[in-house]
Design a protein around this motif. Structure first.
Motif, PDB file in Angstrom:
ATOM      1  N   ARG A   3       2.380  -6.992  12.677  1.00  0.00           N
ATOM      2  CA  ARG A   3       2.161  -6.219  11.492  1.00  0.00           C
ATOM      3  C   ARG A   3       3.484  -5.808  10.846  1.00  0.00           C
ATOM      4  O   ARG A   3       4.574  -5.998  11.403  1.00  0.00           O
ATOM      5  N   LEU A   4       3.403  -5.186   9.686  1.00  0.00           N
ATOM      6  CA  LEU A   4       4.566  -4.871   8.852  1.00  0.00           C
ATOM      7  C   LEU A   4       5.555  -3.941   9.522  1.00  0.00           C
ATOM      8  O   LEU A   4       5.208  -2.962  10.119  1.00  0.00           O
ATOM      9  N   LYS A   5       6.862  -4.237   9.366  1.00  0.00           N
ATOM     10  CA  LYS A   5       7.942  -3.358   9.796  1.00  0.00           C
ATOM     11  C   LYS A   5       8.799  -3.023   8.584  1.00  0.00           C
ATOM     12  O   LYS A   5       9.002  -3.832   7.700  1.00  0.00           O
ATOM     13  N   ARG A   6       9.322  -1.794   8.581  1.00  0.00           N
ATOM     14  CA  ARG A   6      10.141  -1.373   7.450  1.00  0.00           C
ATOM     15  C   ARG A   6      11.372  -2.259   7.309  1.00  0.00           C
ATOM     16  O   ARG A   6      11.872  -2.489   6.212  1.00  0.00           O
ATOM     17  N   ALA A   7      11.875  -2.784   8.418  1.00  0.00           N
ATOM     18  CA  ALA A   7      13.099  -3.586   8.368  1.00  0.00           C
ATOM     19  C   ALA A   7      12.981  -4.796   7.464  1.00  0.00           C
ATOM     20  O   ALA A   7      13.973  -5.319   6.971  1.00  0.00           O
ATOM     21  N   VAL A   8      11.764  -5.277   7.215  1.00  0.00           N
ATOM     22  CA  VAL A   8      11.612  -6.480   6.393  1.00  0.00           C
ATOM     23  C   VAL A   8      11.310  -6.156   4.934  1.00  0.00           C
ATOM     24  O   VAL A   8      11.220  -7.048   4.111  1.00  0.00           O
ATOM     25  N   ARG A   9      11.155  -4.867   4.597  1.00  0.00           N
ATOM     26  CA  ARG A   9      10.722  -4.536   3.235  1.00  0.00           C
ATOM     27  C   ARG A   9      11.737  -4.949   2.184  1.00  0.00           C
ATOM     28  O   ARG A   9      11.385  -5.444   1.127  1.00  0.00           O
ATOM     29  N   ALA A  10      13.025  -4.751   2.474  1.00  0.00           N
ATOM     30  CA  ALA A  10      14.039  -5.121   1.480  1.00  0.00           C
ATOM     31  C   ALA A  10      13.987  -6.611   1.191  1.00  0.00           C
ATOM     32  O   ALA A  10      14.048  -7.044   0.037  1.00  0.00           O
ATOM     33  N   CYS A  11      13.833  -7.401   2.247  1.00  0.00           N
ATOM     34  CA  CYS A  11      13.734  -8.851   2.073  1.00  0.00           C
ATOM     35  C   CYS A  11      12.474  -9.211   1.302  1.00  0.00           C
ATOM     36  O   CYS A  11      12.494 -10.052   0.410  1.00  0.00           O
ATOM     37  N   ALA A  12      11.383  -8.535   1.632  1.00  0.00           N
ATOM     38  CA  ALA A  12      10.116  -8.822   0.948  1.00  0.00           C
ATOM     39  C   ALA A  12      10.206  -8.508  -0.535  1.00  0.00           C
ATOM     40  O   ALA A  12       9.738  -9.268  -1.383  1.00  0.00           O
ATOM     41  N   ASN A  83       6.293 -13.447   3.650  1.00  0.00           N
ATOM     42  CA  ASN A  83       7.476 -13.695   2.815  1.00  0.00           C
ATOM     43  C   ASN A  83       7.431 -15.076   2.171  1.00  0.00           C
ATOM     44  O   ASN A  83       7.879 -15.258   1.037  1.00  0.00           O
ATOM     45  N   GLN A  84       6.900 -16.067   2.879  1.00  0.00           N
ATOM     46  CA  GLN A  84       6.729 -17.398   2.297  1.00  0.00           C
ATOM     47  C   GLN A  84       5.765 -17.349   1.120  1.00  0.00           C
ATOM     48  O   GLN A  84       5.957 -18.019   0.105  1.00  0.00           O
ATOM     49  N   PHE A  85       4.709 -16.555   1.265  1.00  0.00           N
ATOM     50  CA  PHE A  85       3.756 -16.382   0.167  1.00  0.00           C
ATOM     51  C   PHE A  85       4.437 -15.746  -1.044  1.00  0.00           C
ATOM     52  O   PHE A  85       4.285 -16.201  -2.178  1.00  0.00           O
ATOM     53  N   VAL A  93      -2.329 -16.470   2.126  1.00  0.00           N
ATOM     54  CA  VAL A  93      -1.941 -16.064   3.477  1.00  0.00           C
ATOM     55  C   VAL A  93      -2.907 -14.997   3.972  1.00  0.00           C
ATOM     56  O   VAL A  93      -3.417 -14.186   3.199  1.00  0.00           O
ATOM     57  N   GLY A  94      -3.148 -15.010   5.267  1.00  0.00           N
ATOM     58  CA  GLY A  94      -3.995 -14.006   5.879  1.00  0.00           C
ATOM     59  C   GLY A  94      -3.188 -12.773   6.254  1.00  0.00           C
ATOM     60  O   GLY A  94      -2.127 -12.886   6.877  1.00  0.00           O
ATOM     61  N   VAL A  95      -3.682 -11.594   5.867  1.00  0.00           N
ATOM     62  CA  VAL A  95      -2.970 -10.345   6.122  1.00  0.00           C
ATOM     63  C   VAL A  95      -3.956  -9.223   6.438  1.00  0.00           C
ATOM     64  O   VAL A  95      -5.136  -9.295   6.110  1.00  0.00           O
ATOM     65  N   ALA A  96      -3.449  -8.172   7.070  1.00  0.00           N
ATOM     66  CA  ALA A  96      -4.159  -6.901   7.070  1.00  0.00           C
ATOM     67  C   ALA A  96      -4.060  -6.373   5.646  1.00  0.00           C
ATOM     68  O   ALA A  96      -3.004  -6.466   5.016  1.00  0.00           O
ATOM     69  N   SER A  97      -5.145  -5.835   5.118  1.00  0.00           N
ATOM     70  CA  SER A  97      -5.183  -5.452   3.703  1.00  0.00           C
ATOM     71  C   SER A  97      -4.034  -4.522   3.335  1.00  0.00           C
ATOM     72  O   SER A  97      -3.470  -4.632   2.239  1.00  0.00           O
ATOM     73  N   MET A  98      -3.672  -3.625   4.239  1.00  0.00           N
ATOM     74  CA  MET A  98      -2.590  -2.685   3.954  1.00  0.00           C
ATOM     75  C   MET A  98      -1.278  -3.409   3.701  1.00  0.00           C
ATOM     76  O   MET A  98      -0.493  -3.026   2.830  1.00  0.00           O
ATOM     77  N   ASP A  99      -1.028  -4.483   4.456  1.00  0.00           N
ATOM     78  CA  ASP A  99       0.216  -5.229   4.290  1.00  0.00           C
ATOM     79  C   ASP A  99       0.247  -5.992   2.977  1.00  0.00           C
ATOM     80  O   ASP A  99       1.308  -6.206   2.389  1.00  0.00           O
ATOM     81  N   GLY A 100      -0.915  -6.420   2.502  1.00  0.00           N
ATOM     82  CA  GLY A 100      -0.973  -7.070   1.195  1.00  0.00           C
ATOM     83  C   GLY A 100      -0.556  -6.118   0.090  1.00  0.00           C
ATOM     84  O   GLY A 100       0.078  -6.515  -0.896  1.00  0.00           O
ATOM     85  N   LEU A 101      -0.879  -4.839   0.283  1.00  0.00           N
ATOM     86  CA  LEU A 101      -0.509  -3.831  -0.702  1.00  0.00           C
ATOM     87  C   LEU A 101       0.971  -3.487  -0.621  1.00  0.00           C
ATOM     88  O   LEU A 101       1.656  -3.383  -1.646  1.00  0.00           O
ATOM     89  N   THR A 102       1.495  -3.320   0.598  1.00  0.00           N
ATOM     90  CA  THR A 102       2.863  -2.814   0.746  1.00  0.00           C
ATOM     91  C   THR A 102       3.940  -3.888   0.661  1.00  0.00           C
ATOM     92  O   THR A 102       5.107  -3.569   0.461  1.00  0.00           O
ATOM     93  N   MET A 103       3.556  -5.152   0.794  1.00  0.00           N
ATOM     94  CA  MET A 103       4.567  -6.203   0.683  1.00  0.00           C
ATOM     95  C   MET A 103       4.506  -6.896  -0.678  1.00  0.00           C
ATOM     96  O   MET A 103       5.264  -6.550  -1.572  1.00  0.00           O
ATOM     97  N   PRO A 104       3.624  -7.857  -0.929  1.00  0.00           N
ATOM     98  CA  PRO A 104       3.666  -8.525  -2.234  1.00  0.00           C
ATOM     99  C   PRO A 104       3.335  -7.611  -3.410  1.00  0.00           C
ATOM    100  O   PRO A 104       4.057  -7.589  -4.412  1.00  0.00           O
ATOM    101  N   ALA A 105       2.266  -6.825  -3.299  1.00  0.00           N
ATOM    102  CA  ALA A 105       1.869  -5.987  -4.440  1.00  0.00           C
ATOM    103  C   ALA A 105       2.936  -4.947  -4.761  1.00  0.00           C
ATOM    104  O   ALA A 105       3.337  -4.786  -5.920  1.00  0.00           O
ATOM    105  N   ALA A 106       3.413  -4.240  -3.763  1.00  0.00           N
ATOM    106  CA  ALA A 106       4.452  -3.231  -3.988  1.00  0.00           C
ATOM    107  C   ALA A 106       5.751  -3.869  -4.455  1.00  0.00           C
ATOM    108  O   ALA A 106       6.567  -3.232  -5.123  1.00  0.00           O
ATOM    109  N   GLY A 107       5.939  -5.143  -4.126  1.00  0.00           N
ATOM    110  CA  GLY A 107       7.133  -5.859  -4.555  1.00  0.00           C
ATOM    111  C   GLY A 107       7.033  -6.429  -5.959  1.00  0.00           C
ATOM    112  O   GLY A 107       7.957  -7.093  -6.418  1.00  0.00           O
TER     113      GLY A 107
END
Length: 362
Positions: A3-12, A83-85, A93-107
């Motif tokens: 699942r999502l880690k804060r360390a990858v958010r900048a890259c995302a 990140n590839q997505f 890509v398959g995700v937990a719904s929360m991660d879809g919000l905090t990674m691509p959508a928030a980005g």
């Protein structure tokens, strides 16, 4: 499932920006002409039917029906696949719904959920070696993968028990370390994780399950997301995926020789045994029919779930530094409700393909 880690958010967020620029530069003509698609999933019980869809030829059959090619990719790294997505290297890509919000959508990537596979119905667990009730966690350290669904589960468990989440200290630990550490380290008293990691953790003397995701049904959803523009320009991609998905789920639900073959493929892909597979199936609520999925997605309760998710994400700083309020990112639910900024909708729950499946129109 990692699942999502804060360390990858900048890259995302960087990849999201690059992806958005790329879309603007190339326009929609290229997307409209696509005939080949890539869909990635990781090892998690809710996604394992895709392994059977590939090996059985079901995915190819449905892709052929629409004159396209769909490559199903079992990715080794969950965050890497997201990140590839974002970067446009894969189409879904398959995700937990929360991660879809905090990674691509928030980005900044306009993202749509086009398939819900399941929700955790006991797979995610709060456990302790000493406490017998969630209330006893007040003032304690709880080990978990921070900013993940484990963190969300703990917050919801504390809220339901009337405990202020601020009064509990979370300690970050990776999913690859938590099980062994809980088993071997006496100092680690309380933890949150998911199956199959928790199977060994619960064998520790005195270990007690304090709360699990069955206490918040529907809130930890597993979904497949695509870029909104890609799905708009290429609806046949989503139709083929859903057609294959529900054919596979029908086999699993019906039982018999084909279902046993499917179970064997899923068991092998997960690296478990028949008992391990069944244990996870027992605590996963699959939407076996499109009618059930559509009813869930369009229910008023679904908007309440997304409101709970976004509230947690904003409170944890997962919307990024530029987000001044929980309403910074717009979320459009399947019933037409918009949470947040209507002029900045980046997460859309698109139930139209599920409705086609329910109506037998795929």
């Amino acid at each position: 499932m990692k699942r999502l880690k804060r360390a990858v958010r900048a890259c995302a967020l960087l990849l999201a920006t690059l992806a958005t620029v790329g879309i603007a530069a190339h326009g929609t003509a290229e997307a409209a002409a696509k005939k080949s698609f890539k869909l990635a999933y990781t090892v998690y019980i809710g996604f394992m039917p895709f392994s059977y869809m590939k090996s059985s030829g079901i995915m190819k059959k449905w892709a052929d029906k629409y004159g396209i090619d769909v490559d199903l990719i079992l990715a080794n790294d969950y965050v890497g696949s997201v990140n590839q997505f974002i970067a446009g290297e894969i189409d879904a890509v398959g995700v937990a719904s929360m991660d879809g919000l905090t990674m691509p959508a928030a980005g900044g990537v306009d993202t749509s959920v086009f398939l819900i596979t399941d929700y955790s119905n006991g797979n995610d667990i709060v456990l302790s070696k000493t406490a017998k009730d969630v209330k006893e966690l007040s003032g304690q350290e709880v080990y978990l993968l921070q900013y993940s669904v484990s963190h969300y589960l703990l917050n919801r468990a504390l809220q339901k028990a009337g405990v202020d989440p601020a009064g509990v200290k979370t300690v970050n630990i990776s999913d690859s370390e938590i099980s062994a550490a809980f088993v071997s380290q006496d100092a680690m008293k309380h933890a949150v994780s998911w199956k199959p990691l928790t199977e060994d953790m619960l064998k520790v003397k005195g270990a007690t399950k304090l709360f699990d995701s069955s206490g918040i049904p529907g809130e930890i959803m597993d979904v497949f997301i695509g870029k909104t523009e890609t799905l708009k320009d290429n609806p046949d991609f989503a139709k083929a995926v859903l057609g294959a998905w529900y054919e596979a789920l029908g086999i699993l639900k019906a039982g018999g020789p084909k279902a046993e073959e499917m179970r064997a493929v899923m068991t092998s892909a997960m690296g478990t045994d028949a008992g391990g597979l069944q244990s996870q199936l027992d605590t996963t609520h699959f939407f076996y029919t499109p009618a059930d999925a559509y009813a869930f997605l369009t229910a008023a309760e679904n908007a309440k779930i997304w409101d709970s998710i976004r509230t947690f994400c904003f409170a944890q700083g997962l919307f990024g530094q530029g987000a001044s309020s929980v309403d910074a990112i717009g979320i459009e639910t399947a019933d037409g409700t918009v949470l947040g900024d209507k002029n900045n909708i980046k997460m859309r729950i698109n139930a139209s393909f599920t409705k086609l499946a329910a109506d037998g129109k795929l």
